[in-house]
Design an enzyme around this catalytic site. Structure first.
Site, PDB file in Angstrom:
ATOM      1  N   ARG A   1      -3.133  -0.502   5.514  1.00  0.00           N
ATOM      2  CA  ARG A   1      -3.757  -1.619   4.798  1.00  0.00           C
ATOM      3  C   ARG A   1      -2.849  -2.821   4.606  1.00  0.00           C
ATOM      4  NH1 ARG A   1      -5.407   2.050  -0.125  1.00  0.00           N
ATOM      5  NH2 ARG A   1      -3.424   2.936   0.578  1.00  0.00           N
TER       6      ARG A   1
ATOM      7  N   CYS B   1       0.868  -1.179   0.000  1.00  0.00           N
ATOM      8  CA  CYS B   1       0.000   0.000   0.000  1.00  0.00           C
ATOM      9  C   CYS B   1       0.901   1.223   0.000  1.00  0.00           C
ATOM     10  CB  CYS B   1      -0.976  -0.017   1.178  1.00  0.00           C
ATOM     11  SG  CYS B   1      -0.200   0.042   2.797  1.00  0.00           S
TER      12      CYS B   1
ATOM     13  N   ASP C   1      -8.178   3.788   1.480  1.00  0.00           N
ATOM     14  CA  ASP C   1      -7.162   4.089   2.491  1.00  0.00           C
ATOM     15  C   ASP C   1      -7.847   4.607   3.757  1.00  0.00           C
ATOM     16  OD1 ASP C   1      -4.951   4.781   3.903  1.00  0.00           O
ATOM     17  OD2 ASP C   1      -4.009   5.932   2.287  1.00  0.00           O
TER      18      ASP C   1
HETATM   19  P1  4NP Z   1      -1.686   2.946   4.013  1.00  0.00           P
HETATM   20  O1  4NP Z   1      -2.180   4.382   4.572  1.00  0.00           O
HETATM   21  O2  4NP Z   1      -1.207   3.168   2.605  1.00  0.00           O
HETATM   22  O3  4NP Z   1      -2.894   2.068   4.059  1.00  0.00           O
HETATM   23  O4  4NP Z   1      -0.575   2.486   4.951  1.00  0.00           O
HETATM   24  C1  4NP Z   1      -1.292   5.481   4.605  1.00  0.00           C
HETATM   25  C2  4NP Z   1      -0.527   5.709   5.723  1.00  0.00           C
HETATM   26  C3  4NP Z   1       0.368   6.769   5.755  1.00  0.00           C
HETATM   27  C4  4NP Z   1       0.495   7.594   4.676  1.00  0.00           C
HETATM   28  C5  4NP Z   1      -0.258   7.362   3.537  1.00  0.00           C
HETATM   29  C6  4NP Z   1      -1.158   6.306   3.496  1.00  0.00           C
HETATM   30  N1  4NP Z   1       1.407   8.691   4.712  1.00  0.00           N
HETATM   31  O5  4NP Z   1       1.494   9.432   3.717  1.00  0.00           O
HETATM   32  O6  4NP Z   1       2.105   8.862   5.733  1.00  0.00           O
END
Ligand code: 4NP
Length: 159
Positions: free
Chosen positions: A13, A7, A125
Protein backbone atom coordinates in the site's frame (compact mmCIF):
# COMPACT_ATOMS: atom_id res chain seq x y z
CA UNK A 1 5.89 19.87 2.41
CA UNK A 2 7.41 16.49 3.25
CA UNK A 3 4.89 13.66 3.09
CA UNK A 4 5.38 10.12 4.41
CA UNK A 5 3.14 7.13 3.74
CA UNK A 6 3.26 4.19 6.12
CA UNK A 7 1.90 0.64 5.98
CA UNK A 8 2.92 -2.61 7.62
CA UNK A 9 5.19 -4.16 5.00
CA UNK A 10 6.10 -1.13 2.82
CA UNK A 11 5.76 -3.40 -0.21
CA UNK A 12 2.07 -3.01 -1.15
CA UNK A 13 0.00 0.00 0.00
CA UNK A 14 2.52 2.68 0.98
CA UNK A 15 4.67 2.16 -2.16
CA UNK A 16 1.52 2.57 -4.29
CA UNK A 17 0.69 5.72 -2.27
CA UNK A 18 4.21 7.10 -2.76
CA UNK A 19 3.97 6.45 -6.51
CA UNK A 20 0.45 7.86 -6.80
CA UNK A 21 1.32 11.01 -4.83
CA UNK A 22 4.45 11.68 -6.89
CA UNK A 23 2.44 11.26 -10.11
CA UNK A 24 -0.29 13.61 -8.86
CA UNK A 25 2.26 16.27 -7.87
CA UNK A 26 3.82 15.94 -11.33
CA UNK A 27 0.44 16.29 -13.02
CA UNK A 28 -0.25 19.39 -10.91
CA UNK A 29 3.26 20.76 -11.69
CA UNK A 30 4.12 21.14 -7.99
CA UNK A 31 6.76 18.40 -7.68
CA UNK A 32 9.55 20.84 -6.73
CA UNK A 33 7.79 21.96 -3.56
CA UNK A 34 7.26 18.55 -2.00
CA UNK A 35 9.17 15.48 -0.93
CA UNK A 36 7.35 12.12 -0.81
CA UNK A 37 8.52 8.85 0.76
CA UNK A 38 7.14 5.64 2.25
CA UNK A 39 8.15 3.09 4.89
CA UNK A 40 6.85 0.23 7.02
CA UNK A 41 7.35 -1.83 10.16
CA UNK A 42 8.04 -5.40 9.04
CA UNK A 43 11.68 -6.15 8.14
CA UNK A 44 10.93 -9.30 6.09
CA UNK A 45 11.35 -7.45 2.79
CA UNK A 46 14.02 -4.94 3.79
CA UNK A 47 15.67 -3.30 0.76
CA UNK A 48 13.38 -5.10 -1.68
CA UNK A 49 11.30 -3.47 -4.44
CA UNK A 50 7.50 -3.36 -4.03
CA UNK A 51 5.41 -6.53 -4.39
CA UNK A 52 4.99 -7.61 -8.04
CA UNK A 53 1.22 -7.10 -7.90
CA UNK A 54 1.64 -3.61 -6.43
CA UNK A 55 4.07 -2.80 -9.25
CA UNK A 56 1.66 -4.19 -11.86
CA UNK A 57 -1.31 -2.33 -10.41
CA UNK A 58 0.58 0.98 -10.34
CA UNK A 59 1.88 0.40 -13.86
CA UNK A 60 -1.68 -0.11 -15.11
CA UNK A 61 -2.16 3.49 -14.00
CA UNK A 62 1.08 4.59 -15.73
CA UNK A 63 3.06 4.75 -12.50
CA UNK A 64 6.43 2.98 -12.29
CA UNK A 65 7.28 2.13 -8.66
CA UNK A 66 9.96 -0.50 -9.46
CA UNK A 67 12.84 1.69 -8.19
CA UNK A 68 11.41 2.00 -4.66
CA UNK A 69 13.11 0.03 -1.87
CA UNK A 70 11.58 -1.16 1.39
CA UNK A 71 12.66 0.69 4.53
CA UNK A 72 11.58 0.75 8.15
CA UNK A 73 9.92 3.60 10.03
CA UNK A 74 12.18 5.42 12.49
CA UNK A 75 11.24 8.10 15.06
CA UNK A 76 13.54 10.50 13.14
CA UNK A 77 10.78 10.46 10.50
CA UNK A 78 8.72 12.57 12.92
CA UNK A 79 11.35 15.31 12.40
CA UNK A 80 11.82 14.82 8.68
CA UNK A 81 8.17 14.83 7.60
CA UNK A 82 5.34 17.36 7.96
CA UNK A 83 2.46 14.98 7.24
CA UNK A 84 2.49 11.25 8.00
CA UNK A 85 -0.30 9.05 6.62
CA UNK A 86 -1.10 5.52 7.79
CA UNK A 87 -3.35 2.96 6.10
CA UNK A 88 -5.08 1.34 9.07
CA UNK A 89 -5.42 1.22 12.85
CA UNK A 90 -2.56 -1.25 13.27
CA UNK A 91 -0.18 1.12 11.45
CA UNK A 92 -1.49 3.96 13.65
CA UNK A 93 -0.86 1.95 16.81
CA UNK A 94 2.69 1.08 15.71
CA UNK A 95 3.54 4.73 14.90
CA UNK A 96 2.01 5.80 18.20
CA UNK A 97 4.28 3.35 20.06
CA UNK A 98 7.33 5.14 18.64
CA UNK A 99 6.22 8.73 19.40
CA UNK A 100 8.57 10.78 21.55
CA UNK A 101 6.02 13.44 22.48
CA UNK A 102 2.30 14.02 21.88
CA UNK A 103 3.41 16.67 19.37
CA UNK A 104 4.77 13.92 17.06
CA UNK A 105 1.31 12.37 16.65
CA UNK A 106 -0.23 15.68 15.48
CA UNK A 107 1.43 14.99 12.12
CA UNK A 108 -0.16 11.55 11.80
CA UNK A 109 -3.50 10.74 10.20
CA UNK A 110 -5.28 7.94 8.38
CA UNK A 111 -4.85 8.43 4.62
CA UNK A 112 -8.53 7.82 3.85
CA UNK A 113 -9.49 10.61 6.26
CA UNK A 114 -8.72 12.83 3.25
CA UNK A 115 -12.03 11.46 1.87
CA UNK A 116 -13.96 10.49 5.03
CA UNK A 117 -12.70 13.01 7.60
CA UNK A 118 -12.33 11.63 11.16
CA UNK A 119 -13.78 8.21 10.20
CA UNK A 120 -10.42 6.38 10.33
CA UNK A 121 -11.55 4.17 7.42
CA UNK A 122 -8.85 1.56 6.75
CA UNK A 123 -7.31 0.93 3.35
CA UNK A 124 -7.42 -2.89 3.38
CA UNK A 125 -4.13 -4.78 3.09
CA UNK A 126 -4.05 -6.48 -0.35
CA UNK A 127 -1.00 -8.62 0.57
CA UNK A 128 -1.79 -12.27 -0.27
CA UNK A 129 -4.91 -11.14 -2.11
CA UNK A 130 -6.08 -10.96 -5.73
CA UNK A 131 -5.56 -8.40 -8.49
CA UNK A 132 -8.96 -7.02 -7.50
CA UNK A 133 -7.77 -6.45 -3.92
CA UNK A 134 -4.74 -4.51 -5.18
CA UNK A 135 -6.97 -2.47 -7.53
CA UNK A 136 -9.36 -1.70 -4.68
CA UNK A 137 -6.52 -0.50 -2.44
CA UNK A 138 -5.07 1.53 -5.31
CA UNK A 139 -8.44 3.20 -5.99
CA UNK A 140 -8.80 4.29 -2.36
CA UNK A 141 -5.17 5.48 -2.28
CA UNK A 142 -5.54 7.40 -5.55
CA UNK A 143 -8.71 9.20 -4.41
CA UNK A 144 -7.12 10.21 -1.10
CA UNK A 145 -3.85 11.35 -2.71
CA UNK A 146 -5.73 13.34 -5.34
CA UNK A 147 -7.58 15.21 -2.58
CA UNK A 148 -4.30 15.84 -0.79
CA UNK A 149 -2.71 17.12 -4.01
CA UNK A 150 -5.65 19.46 -4.65
CA UNK A 151 -5.40 20.79 -1.09
CA UNK A 152 -1.67 21.45 -1.52
CA UNK A 153 -2.35 23.26 -4.79
CA UNK A 154 -5.04 25.40 -3.14
CA UNK A 155 -2.79 26.21 -0.18
CA UNK A 156 -0.09 27.27 -2.60
CA UNK A 157 -2.39 29.63 -4.51
CA UNK A 158 -3.52 31.33 -1.28
CA UNK A 159 0.04 31.91 -0.02
P1 4NP B 1 1.56 -3.72 3.07
O1 4NP B 1 1.25 -5.31 2.97
O2 4NP B 1 1.54 -3.36 4.53
O3 4NP B 1 0.46 -3.05 2.31
O4 4NP B 1 2.94 -3.53 2.44
C1 4NP B 1 2.06 -6.24 3.64
C2 4NP B 1 3.15 -6.79 3.00
C3 4NP B 1 3.98 -7.69 3.66
C4 4NP B 1 3.71 -8.04 4.95
C5 4NP B 1 2.63 -7.49 5.62
C6 4NP B 1 1.80 -6.59 4.96
N1 4NP B 1 4.55 -8.97 5.63
O5 4NP B 1 4.28 -9.29 6.80
O6 4NP B 1 5.55 -9.43 5.03
Amino acid sequence: MNILFICLGNICRSPMAEGAMKKILEDLHITDLHHVDSCGFEAYHLGEPPHKMAQQTALKHHIDISAQRQRLFSPIDFDNFDRIFVMDSNNYKLVNQQKRTEEDMKKVDYLYNMINPTQNTPIPDPWGGTTKDFEHAFDMIWKACLKLGQNLLNQQSTQ
